[in-house]
Design a protein around this motif. Structure first.
Motif, PDB file in Angstrom:
ATOM      1  N   ILE A  90      -0.474  -3.751  -6.562  1.00 54.23           N
ATOM      2  CA  ILE A  90      -0.713  -2.466  -5.898  1.00 54.23           C
ATOM      3  C   ILE A  90      -2.201  -2.126  -5.885  1.00 54.23           C
ATOM      4  O   ILE A  90      -2.749  -1.683  -4.864  1.00 54.23           O
ATOM      5  N   VAL A  91      -2.881  -2.383  -7.007  1.00 55.31           N
ATOM      6  CA  VAL A  91      -4.308  -2.068  -7.085  1.00 55.31           C
ATOM      7  C   VAL A  91      -5.121  -2.938  -6.127  1.00 55.31           C
ATOM      8  O   VAL A  91      -6.111  -2.486  -5.542  1.00 55.31           O
ATOM      9  N   ASN A  92      -4.707  -4.185  -5.951  1.00 58.78           N
ATOM     10  CA  ASN A  92      -5.444  -5.105  -5.073  1.00 58.78           C
ATOM     11  C   ASN A  92      -5.052  -4.977  -3.604  1.00 58.78           C
ATOM     12  O   ASN A  92      -5.664  -5.622  -2.746  1.00 58.78           O
ATOM     13  N   LEU A  93      -4.046  -4.151  -3.316  1.00 61.48           N
ATOM     14  CA  LEU A  93      -3.573  -4.017  -1.940  1.00 61.48           C
ATOM     15  C   LEU A  93      -4.539  -3.153  -1.124  1.00 61.48           C
ATOM     16  O   LEU A  93      -5.014  -2.118  -1.589  1.00 61.48           O
ATOM     17  N   ARG A  94      -4.823  -3.613   0.094  1.00 60.57           N
ATOM     18  CA  ARG A  94      -5.599  -2.822   1.047  1.00 60.57           C
ATOM     19  C   ARG A  94      -4.797  -2.729   2.340  1.00 60.57           C
ATOM     20  O   ARG A  94      -4.360  -3.736   2.900  1.00 60.57           O
ATOM     21  N   VAL A  95      -4.603  -1.517   2.813  1.00 62.80           N
ATOM     22  CA  VAL A  95      -3.845  -1.275   4.041  1.00 62.80           C
ATOM     23  C   VAL A  95      -4.820  -0.798   5.109  1.00 62.80           C
ATOM     24  O   VAL A  95      -5.433   0.271   4.964  1.00 62.80           O
ATOM     25  N   PRO A  96      -5.007  -1.559   6.191  1.00 64.68           N
ATOM     26  CA  PRO A  96      -5.950  -1.131   7.236  1.00 64.68           C
ATOM     27  C   PRO A  96      -5.533   0.201   7.860  1.00 64.68           C
ATOM     28  O   PRO A  96      -4.352   0.454   8.104  1.00 64.68           O
ATOM     29  N   PHE A  97      -6.542   1.045   8.153  1.00 61.63           N
ATOM     30  CA  PHE A  97      -6.261   2.306   8.822  1.00 61.63           C
ATOM     31  C   PHE A  97      -5.851   2.070  10.266  1.00 61.63           C
ATOM     32  O   PHE A  97      -5.077   2.835  10.828  1.00 61.63           O
ATOM     33  N   SER A  98      -6.402   1.017  10.880  1.00 59.30           N
ATOM     34  CA  SER A  98      -6.052   0.693  12.264  1.00 59.30           C
ATOM     35  C   SER A  98      -6.341  -0.787  12.486  1.00 59.30           C
ATOM     36  O   SER A  98      -6.764  -1.498  11.574  1.00 59.30           O
ATOM     37  N   SER A  99      -6.128  -1.234  13.697  1.00 60.20           N
ATOM     38  CA  SER A  99      -6.403  -2.624  14.019  1.00 60.20           C
ATOM     39  C   SER A  99      -7.889  -2.922  14.104  1.00 60.20           C
ATOM     40  O   SER A  99      -8.296  -4.087  14.153  1.00 60.20           O
ATOM     41  N   ASN A 100      -8.739  -1.891  14.124  1.00 59.11           N
ATOM     42  CA  ASN A 100     -10.192  -2.062  14.157  1.00 59.11           C
ATOM     43  C   ASN A 100     -10.718  -2.172  12.730  1.00 59.11           C
ATOM     44  O   ASN A 100     -10.590  -1.223  11.952  1.00 59.11           O
ATOM     45  N   ASP A 146     -13.579  -1.891  11.538  1.00 59.31           N
ATOM     46  CA  ASP A 146     -14.618  -0.919  11.211  1.00 59.31           C
ATOM     47  C   ASP A 146     -14.052   0.411  10.732  1.00 59.31           C
ATOM     48  O   ASP A 146     -14.778   1.225  10.147  1.00 59.31           O
ATOM     49  N   ASP A 147     -12.770   0.665  10.970  1.00 58.89           N
ATOM     50  CA  ASP A 147     -12.158   1.918  10.513  1.00 58.89           C
ATOM     51  C   ASP A 147     -11.872   1.903   9.016  1.00 58.89           C
ATOM     52  O   ASP A 147     -11.519   2.960   8.453  1.00 58.89           O
ATOM     53  N   GLY A 148     -12.000   0.761   8.376  1.00 64.52           N
ATOM     54  CA  GLY A 148     -11.798   0.680   6.937  1.00 64.52           C
ATOM     55  C   GLY A 148     -10.339   0.536   6.550  1.00 64.52           C
ATOM     56  O   GLY A 148      -9.458   0.295   7.393  1.00 64.52           O
ATOM     57  N   SER A 149     -10.068   0.704   5.261  1.00 64.41           N
ATOM     58  CA  SER A 149      -8.722   0.522   4.744  1.00 64.41           C
ATOM     59  C   SER A 149      -8.420   1.549   3.671  1.00 64.41           C
ATOM     60  O   SER A 149      -9.316   2.201   3.130  1.00 64.41           O
ATOM     61  N   LEU A 150      -7.140   1.687   3.367  1.00 58.48           N
ATOM     62  CA  LEU A 150      -6.655   2.609   2.344  1.00 58.48           C
ATOM     63  C   LEU A 150      -6.383   1.823   1.071  1.00 58.48           C
ATOM     64  O   LEU A 150      -5.643   0.820   1.091  1.00 58.48           O
ATOM     65  N   ARG A 151      -6.959   2.281  -0.052  1.00 60.62           N
ATOM     66  CA  ARG A 151      -6.766   1.615  -1.335  1.00 60.62           C
ATOM     67  C   ARG A 151      -6.525   2.673  -2.408  1.00 60.62           C
ATOM     68  O   ARG A 151      -6.811   3.866  -2.222  1.00 60.62           O
ATOM     69  N   THR A 152      -6.010   2.219  -3.544  1.00 65.01           N
ATOM     70  CA  THR A 152      -5.710   3.145  -4.636  1.00 65.01           C
ATOM     71  C   THR A 152      -6.007   2.482  -5.976  1.00 65.01           C
ATOM     72  O   THR A 152      -5.996   1.249  -6.089  1.00 65.01           O
ATOM     73  N   GLN A 153      -6.258   3.319  -6.969  1.00 62.80           N
ATOM     74  CA  GLN A 153      -6.478   2.842  -8.320  1.00 62.80           C
ATOM     75  C   GLN A 153      -5.405   3.326  -9.291  1.00 62.80           C
ATOM     76  O   GLN A 153      -5.243   2.756 -10.371  1.00 62.80           O
ATOM     77  N   ASP A 154      -4.668   4.384  -8.906  1.00 59.57           N
ATOM     78  CA  ASP A 154      -3.679   4.965  -9.810  1.00 59.57           C
ATOM     79  C   ASP A 154      -2.288   5.068  -9.204  1.00 59.57           C
ATOM     80  O   ASP A 154      -1.384   5.654  -9.810  1.00 59.57           O
ATOM     81  N   ALA A 155      -2.086   4.539  -7.986  1.00 56.41           N
ATOM     82  CA  ALA A 155      -0.802   4.585  -7.278  1.00 56.41           C
ATOM     83  C   ALA A 155      -0.358   6.009  -6.975  1.00 56.41           C
ATOM     84  O   ALA A 155       0.806   6.237  -6.625  1.00 56.41           O
ATOM     85  N   GLN A 156      -1.281   6.965  -7.066  1.00 58.29           N
ATOM     86  CA  GLN A 156      -0.966   8.357  -6.763  1.00 58.29           C
ATOM     87  C   GLN A 156      -1.782   8.878  -5.589  1.00 58.29           C
ATOM     88  O   GLN A 156      -1.282   9.651  -4.774  1.00 58.29           O
ATOM     89  N   ASN A 157      -3.033   8.452  -5.517  1.00 59.63           N
ATOM     90  CA  ASN A 157      -3.933   8.931  -4.475  1.00 59.63           C
ATOM     91  C   ASN A 157      -4.604   7.742  -3.796  1.00 59.63           C
ATOM     92  O   ASN A 157      -4.996   6.762  -4.463  1.00 59.63           O
ATOM     93  N   GLY A 158      -4.728   7.823  -2.477  1.00 60.92           N
ATOM     94  CA  GLY A 158      -5.393   6.790  -1.714  1.00 60.92           C
ATOM     95  C   GLY A 158      -6.742   7.251  -1.214  1.00 60.92           C
ATOM     96  O   GLY A 158      -6.965   8.440  -0.968  1.00 60.92           O
ATOM     97  N   TYR A 159      -7.673   6.292  -1.054  1.00 58.71           N
ATOM     98  CA  TYR A 159      -9.033   6.617  -0.645  1.00 58.71           C
ATOM     99  C   TYR A 159      -9.463   5.666   0.470  1.00 58.71           C
ATOM    100  O   TYR A 159      -8.995   4.526   0.567  1.00 58.71           O
ATOM    101  N   LEU A 160     -10.375   6.141   1.291  1.00 57.64           N
ATOM    102  CA  LEU A 160     -10.887   5.349   2.399  1.00 57.64           C
ATOM    103  C   LEU A 160     -11.980   4.417   1.900  1.00 57.64           C
ATOM    104  O   LEU A 160     -12.934   4.859   1.247  1.00 57.64           O
TER     105      LEU A 160
END
Length: 539
Positions: free
Chosen positions: A213-223, A225-239
């Motif tokens: 879960i910590v190593n997972l990155r979910v892209p915000f979009s197919s671009n 450059d829009d970055g990805s969503l990641r988390t360190q505590d499985a409670q809050n996600g950050y750009l």
């Protein structure tokens, strides 16, 4: 009935004939039944082979491996035609062996030759597009001042994903699927609580898959450059966004924080003006650099030369010592005056009966410097570094290989000696020839006619005797200051293993280059040896 005392038997009615003139009967029915069974068995086997080929073709096409797909297609057509065509009868016996030859010999040789001219290895495993994507991902950093997204960890068929609320809509995504709005999701207090088709993970499940879960990155979009969503505590996600940007038109990678521009070089890496390289790189052709590196790299050329010389010495002395001892024992126990020859012969082949790698492990323990049987018992507590001193380690390798190899030479020489006509030897004795003269001029030349090819094959075997080196010394003691983990007792084949797998940084291109060198050396020596043995046939 009978006529003039002679009984004449009237044969039973012959079976009817077919229009072609063949008789029909019970035997033909049995043959037809067996033929039908054989046909259906063949049909089932060929169907399985074709099904496997079709599956392989579809898989190869999916990953765009066109060469593999073409080979499997040709193999499918060949198998089907050969085993259902009467004209293909001879090929039924050749086709399986030919296919295995292509797959396990020619393809392996060709692929090894291809890899030898590339930089394939750790850091250069894939294509340039994959390398660009990985570089951008590895250099992602959290965007300062970006929003915090209450996050829900979800799972679908073993795939972990994130569910968040973006602009009032529930969205879900995974590593391979960017965040996408979903219908029917349940939201409570700004956090997703249920997603159709996905299972919300509880605390225990999240704890068990924490690293994933910590190593997972979910892209915000197919671009990207829009970055990805990641988390360190499985409670809050950050750009998160990458600190690097890739310009496809200029083929450059730029650090947005420092302005440093990285350009591709001939070695398959993005490199800055000061020589700093980004990882990973990609696979490219490097010509003969892998071959020249073994001679031009000052850290590698010296140890490589020593290993090359030691490989020839090890293979040559192994053949010479095992043949000499085996021949001596064969001559000794071939003498009819020796009593109990069968018992002695049985005892002498015991080292040959045990697996070589187990014997090497036993000898490794016996030659241990502090606790080995040789030092503690035979040498009265001596502290001889059999396996840790460069010279003594080589002597130990030769001694152990002599123990393992002489029974084979003993068996070969015993059989060859017994095939020599005794009347020739007796004639020489009657003419007054000494035993040494008989051995040098008659026994040895006649013996070499059948033994010489086996000596050549023994040289080739010892030239690649990986298991002995690996199990006994591991190639040690190691050289110092080398870029790969190689040692004094390494031979070329164990050096290949060290370069490819045993040195932390895997360098498949360099290892393949050494493999090509081994192939050339063994092939040249075998060719020369077999040409030389032809002269013995004139005897």
């Amino acid at each position: 009935m009978s006529h003039q005392g002679t009984q004449v038997e009237i044969p039973d009615e012959a079976p009817p004939r077919t229009p072609s003139g063949r008789r029909t009967g019970v035997g033909d029915t049995s043959h037809a039944r067996s033929w039908s069974r054989g046909f259906f068995v063949k049909l089932a086997v060929v169907a399985i082979a074709d099904a496997v080929s079709v599956y392989g073709i579809l898989t190869a096409v999916a990953v765009q491996s066109w060469g593999v797909a073409a080979f499997l297609l040709v193999a499918l057509v060949a198998i089907t035609w050969v085993y259902f065509s009467r004209r293909g009868l001879p090929a039924k016996y050749l086709l399986p062996g030919l296919l295995f030859l292509l797959v396990y010999q020619l393809f392996v040789m060709g692929y090894t030759a291809y890899v030898a001219f590339t930089n394939y290895g750790d850091g250069h495993n894939s294509t340039k597009s994959d390398a660009v994507a990985q570089i951008l991902v590895q250099n992602e950093k959290r965007v300062e001042g970006s929003a915090t997204y209450p996050l829900t960890v979800v799972d679908k068929a073993g795939t972990v994903g994130f569910a968040v609320v973006v602009d009032g809509k529930a969205e879900v995504g995974s590593a391979s699927q960017p965040l996408t709005a979903v219908d029917g999701a349940t939201v409570d207090g700004g956090k997703v609580t249920a997603v159709p088709g996905w299972q919300v993970l509880d605390f225990a499940s999240i704890a068990g898959r924490q690293d994933e879960i910590v190593n997972l990155r979910v892209p915000f979009s197919s671009n990207p450059d829009d970055g990805s969503l990641r988390t360190q505590d499985a409670q809050n996600g950050y750009l998160y966004r990458s600190a690097l940007t890739y310009d496809a038109a200029a083929d450059t990678m730029t650090d947005t924080s420092t302005g440093t521009v990285y350009r591709p070089d001939s070695r398959g890496s993005f490199v800055s003006p000061d020589g700093t390289a980004l990882t990973p790189g990609w696979r490219v052709a490097v010509g003969f650099s892998n071959f020249t590196q073994m001679f031009t790299d000052s850290r590698l050329s010296g140890p490589f030369t020593q290993i090359l010389v030691w490989t020839f010495v090890f293979a040559g002395l192994s053949v010479l010592t095992t043949f000499a001892l085996g021949l001596f024992l064969a001559i000794t126990f071939n003498d009819p005056r020796v009593r109990g020859r069968r018992i002695y012969r049985s005892l002498l082949i015991l080292p040959y009966a045990f697996p070589a790698f187990l014997s090497a492990l036993v000898w490794r323990g016996m030659l241990n410097q502090r606790f080995g049987y040789v030092n503690e018992v035979l040498l009265g507590g001596a502290n001889v570094p059999w396996l840790t001193d460069g010279t003594l380690a080589k002597v130990s390798v030769l001694m152990v290989n002599l123990w393992l190899g002489f029974p084979y030479m003993f068996l070969v020489c015993t059989g060859a000696l017994q095939s020599i006509p005794t009347d020739i030897i007796e004639s020489a004795r009657m003419d007054g020839a000494s035993p040494f003269r008989i051995f040098r001029s008659m026994t040895l030349p006649l013996l070499m006619i059948s033994v010489a090819p086996l000596l050549i094959s023994s040289f080739a075997f010892n030239f690649n005797n990986f298991s002995l080196i690996y199990m006994l010394t591991g190639g040690g003691p190691s050289f110092t200051g080398t870029p790969v983990l190689i040692g004094h007792t390494d031979i070329l084949i164990s050096m290949v293993y060290a370069v490819a797998f045993g040195s932390g940084l895997k360098q498949y291109g360099l290892a393949s280059a050494v493999s090509i060198l081994i192939f050339i050396v063994v092939g040249a020596i075998s060719w020369w040896g077999f040409r030389r043995t032809r002269t013995l046939e004139e005897l």
